[in-house]
Design an enzyme around this catalytic site. Sequence first.
Site, short mmCIF file in Angstrom:
data_model
loop_
_atom_site.label_atom_id
_atom_site.label_comp_id
_atom_site.label_asym_id
_atom_site.label_seq_id
_atom_site.Cartn_x
_atom_site.Cartn_y
_atom_site.Cartn_z
N ASP A 181 -32.51 -19.63 5.14
CA ASP A 181 -33.61 -18.83 5.68
C ASP A 181 -34.70 -19.71 6.28
OD1 ASP A 181 -33.27 -15.78 4.50
OD2 ASP A 181 -32.48 -17.27 3.11
N GLU A 237 -39.81 -13.45 8.87
CA GLU A 237 -39.84 -12.99 7.48
C GLU A 237 -40.41 -14.01 6.50
OE1 GLU A 237 -37.03 -10.75 4.20
OE2 GLU A 237 -36.11 -11.55 6.01
N ASP A 240 -35.43 -12.47 12.17
CA ASP A 240 -34.97 -12.45 10.79
C ASP A 240 -33.98 -13.59 10.67
OD1 ASP A 240 -34.10 -11.98 8.22
OD2 ASP A 240 -34.07 -9.81 8.44
N VAL A 259 -32.16 -15.03 8.29
CA VAL A 259 -30.90 -14.65 7.65
C VAL A 259 -31.08 -13.22 7.15
CG1 VAL A 259 -29.19 -15.13 5.86
CG2 VAL A 259 -30.39 -17.03 6.96
N ASP A 260 -30.62 -12.29 7.94
CA ASP A 260 -30.69 -10.88 7.56
C ASP A 260 -29.51 -10.58 6.65
OD1 ASP A 260 -31.57 -8.17 7.63
OD2 ASP A 260 -29.95 -7.74 9.03
N THR A 268 -29.57 -11.77 3.12
CA THR A 268 -29.43 -13.03 2.37
C THR A 268 -28.47 -12.87 1.20
OG1 THR A 268 -31.66 -13.71 3.02
CG2 THR A 268 -30.69 -14.84 1.14
N SER A 315 -26.80 -6.33 6.00
CA SER A 315 -27.45 -6.82 7.22
C SER A 315 -27.26 -5.94 8.44
CB SER A 315 -26.95 -8.25 7.54
OG SER A 315 -25.69 -8.21 8.19
N LYS A 351 -24.25 -3.82 10.57
CA LYS A 351 -24.02 -2.38 10.75
C LYS A 351 -24.28 -1.95 12.20
CE LYS A 351 -26.88 -1.65 7.28
NZ LYS A 351 -26.91 -2.92 6.55
N LYS A 408 -29.75 5.29 7.20
CA LYS A 408 -30.51 4.69 6.11
C LYS A 408 -31.72 5.55 5.81
CE LYS A 408 -32.92 0.69 4.29
NZ LYS A 408 -33.53 -0.64 4.55
N ASP A 434 -35.83 -6.24 10.66
CA ASP A 434 -34.56 -5.74 10.14
C ASP A 434 -33.85 -4.81 11.11
OD1 ASP A 434 -34.60 -7.02 7.64
OD2 ASP A 434 -35.91 -5.49 6.79
#
Length: 396
Positions: free
Chosen positions: A80, A105, A172, A174-175, A177, A304, A307, A321, A333
């Site tokens: 990250d 982030e 982001d 590392v979306d 993690t 992450s 999708k 979501k 995100d």
Amino acid sequence: MVGGYQSKCRSSFGLNSTQSAFQNQTLMDANHKYAKELHVGVRVVQMACSLCQKLQKGSVGPSPDHIISKDDDSPVTVADWSVQAMISWMLTESFGRENVSIIAEEDTQTLADATATTLLASVVATVNETLALAPRFGLKVPATPLNGSQVLDAISRCNSTGGRAGRHWVLDPVDGTLGFVRGDQYAVALALIDNGQIVVGVLGCPNYSSKRKLVNNNNSSALESEGCVMYTIKGSGQAWMQPLVQGDGSEWHDSANVIQVSSIDNPVMATFCEPVEKANSNHSYSAGIAHRVGLRKQPLRVYSMVKYAAIARGDAEIYMKFAKAGYKEKIWDHAAGVLIVEEAGGVVTDAGGRPLDFSKGVYLEGLDRGIVACSGVNLHDKIIGAVYASWDSSNL
């Protein structure tokens, strides 16, 4: 004018094949003033994916002491911080510090602590190892390796709060993690917002093969180290996917294919995705909506923004979501994935059917109930209708 600008960009960024010139023509013609931003964005995300793959394979880490819990109990790793520092440095070098505003982030609170010298050293080493490979991607390598202060500065300058005015990069690093730590799906997400509108989206998916469909997480064939990067420019009406540059010493190549959403609009045949994590997602409510509209397949629970990638390239048709009360969605995100789905032919709104608003800062303020992304209007209308029909009896 556009032709001359395109030639200049190909010269500056190593775009010299007939195929790549043809493929990127449409994107440049759609909005050529973002051509440089797109080219740099794709390359830095490619570099970031390479960094993450090396860490995930254990050539640099992560080891247990390189996985830290933040105040909200979510994990943060060397990856990250390293990705954020590397991309921040690259954007600043490419566009000038005075011209770069980054919303991201991570912060430096943990890394800057006097007890975190080993952790910081790992981040610095990882960043410099990655930056040394910049010429392979047509980008500039630092004159000398970055030191700890420079790495901390690169991370901490990603402190913009965005807003309606000006240009802001949204990152982001590392979306997902948890997916990264567990050897599962994760993404590197970079977008550019200009006066409140997402205009460039780049999404790197290191474990999402450009050749194989996304399948249930318990099937290891879903994960391949090849990975892919997807990207687009607002208004182009197209999104593209290219394989990751592999760690075998090969140089940058700009081959890419157009991706499109699925043509399936029958709920019986549709596949829907939802987050793996239950803490900030109401699986039971999503299941109720799925039942109401006639979805029969079990959901793909995916870490992450992969999708969004699955919808953009036609592996799934629906992403829902519905966050639990009190949770606020962050723009990093969603920004890159939303634009890629839209330009690939899909529809993304909140659960009230309204476009997502990325102009109000770090959070998606005013979000109505949740987020719904679909491959087409017909499925989207069915989902939104089911939300309205069932909302009074929900327990969100």
